[in-house]
Design a protein around this motif. Structure first.
Motif, mmCIF file in Angstrom:
data_model
loop_
_atom_site.group_PDB
_atom_site.id
_atom_site.type_symbol
_atom_site.label_atom_id
_atom_site.label_comp_id
_atom_site.label_asym_id
_atom_site.label_seq_id
_atom_site.Cartn_x
_atom_site.Cartn_y
_atom_site.Cartn_z
ATOM 1 N N TYR A 269 0.825 -1.211 0.000
ATOM 2 C CA TYR A 269 0.000 0.000 0.000
ATOM 3 C C TYR A 269 0.857 1.257 0.000
ATOM 4 O O TYR A 269 1.964 1.264 0.519
ATOM 5 C CB TYR A 269 -0.865 0.034 1.267
ATOM 6 C CG TYR A 269 -1.942 -1.007 1.319
ATOM 7 C CD1 TYR A 269 -3.192 -0.743 0.782
ATOM 8 C CD2 TYR A 269 -1.728 -2.239 1.911
ATOM 9 C CE1 TYR A 269 -4.200 -1.684 0.830
ATOM 10 C CE2 TYR A 269 -2.723 -3.194 1.957
ATOM 11 C CZ TYR A 269 -3.957 -2.910 1.415
ATOM 12 O OH TYR A 269 -4.946 -3.842 1.463
ATOM 13 N N LYS B 204 -3.730 3.986 4.631
ATOM 14 C CA LYS B 204 -3.187 3.237 3.502
ATOM 15 C C LYS B 204 -4.140 3.282 2.320
ATOM 16 O O LYS B 204 -5.344 3.141 2.481
ATOM 17 C CB LYS B 204 -2.937 1.780 3.890
ATOM 18 C CG LYS B 204 -1.892 1.633 4.981
ATOM 19 C CD LYS B 204 -1.669 0.196 5.344
ATOM 20 C CE LYS B 204 -0.618 0.105 6.436
ATOM 21 N NZ LYS B 204 -0.314 -1.271 6.773
ATOM 22 N N GLN C 48 -4.560 1.504 -1.495
ATOM 23 C CA GLN C 48 -4.057 0.420 -2.323
ATOM 24 C C GLN C 48 -3.867 0.905 -3.758
ATOM 25 O O GLN C 48 -4.820 1.070 -4.519
ATOM 26 C CB GLN C 48 -4.998 -0.778 -2.305
ATOM 27 C CG GLN C 48 -4.411 -1.964 -3.021
ATOM 28 C CD GLN C 48 -5.230 -3.218 -2.827
ATOM 29 O OE1 GLN C 48 -6.293 -3.194 -2.221
ATOM 30 N NE2 GLN C 48 -4.736 -4.326 -3.334
#
Length: 187
Positions: free
Chosen positions: A19, A39, A41
């Motif tokens: 991430y 985070k 992705q």
């Protein structure tokens, strides 16, 4: 990269194997909050650059891959009162820590094979994103849009004749911007 969103200071890290992570800056001897990490992705992220348009924070992320399904992305970051606000369309990624709320949404994807570095700069009322491509047979790419467009929508304006470009730097001399590209070979 250093990121500031509505007074919250963050350190953004592109992660090729996982991430993209945003760590809250706390200061002191141990300045990063490692417990509460925001985070996003973005597969195969190799670099990121941060820019603002009329107080809204954006992150351009270069994705290093030959797979056309893995693309570089422009992400809008925010701390809205309501995550369904009209500025946030699409899939929203949200994170809460210490009473603060952070959200992100991908606003644009760009097909740039082997994107290794990204640099943002403005000149003459135009906002530019330059992507260095490590592709040995393909160019690096320069995208642009009006600097006041919110959210920005970048269009390809030029293919840069590079071979295995690994990094970019923008600098200015006598008010004229220059784009420096490091690459393989004598080109």
């Amino acid at each position: 990269k250093e990121v500031s969103v509505d007074g919250i200071s963050l350190l953004g890290v592109a992660n090729h194997a996982g991430y993209c992570s945003f760590y809250r800056w706390l200061g002191g001897v141990r300045p990063l909050d490692e417990e509460n990490v925001f985070k996003i992705q973005i597969p195969m992220a190799s670099d990121m650059d941060v820019f603002e348009v009329m107080g809204v924070t954006f992150v351009a992320v270069a994705a290093y891959s030959a797979d056309p399904s893995i693309q570089s992305q422009i992400v809008m970051l925010g701390v809205p009162f309501n995550a369904t606000h009209s500025s946030f369309g699409g899939d929203i990624v949200a994170h809460t820590w210490s009473g603060d709320f952070m959200s992100a949404v991908v606003i644009q994807t760009l097909d740039i094979p082997f994107a290794h570095d990204v640099e943002h700069f403005t000149s003459g009322g135009v906002r530019f994103l330059a992507f260095a491509s490590l592709d040995l047979s393909g160019p690096s790419l320069l995208y642009a849009c009006d600097e006041t467009l919110l959210p920005p929508s970048f269009e390809l304006v030029q293919e840069l004749p590079t071979t295995g470009a690994s990094s970019l730097a923008v600098f200015e001399t006598a008010g004229v911007p220059y784009l420096l590209v490091t690459q393989i070979g004598d080109n």
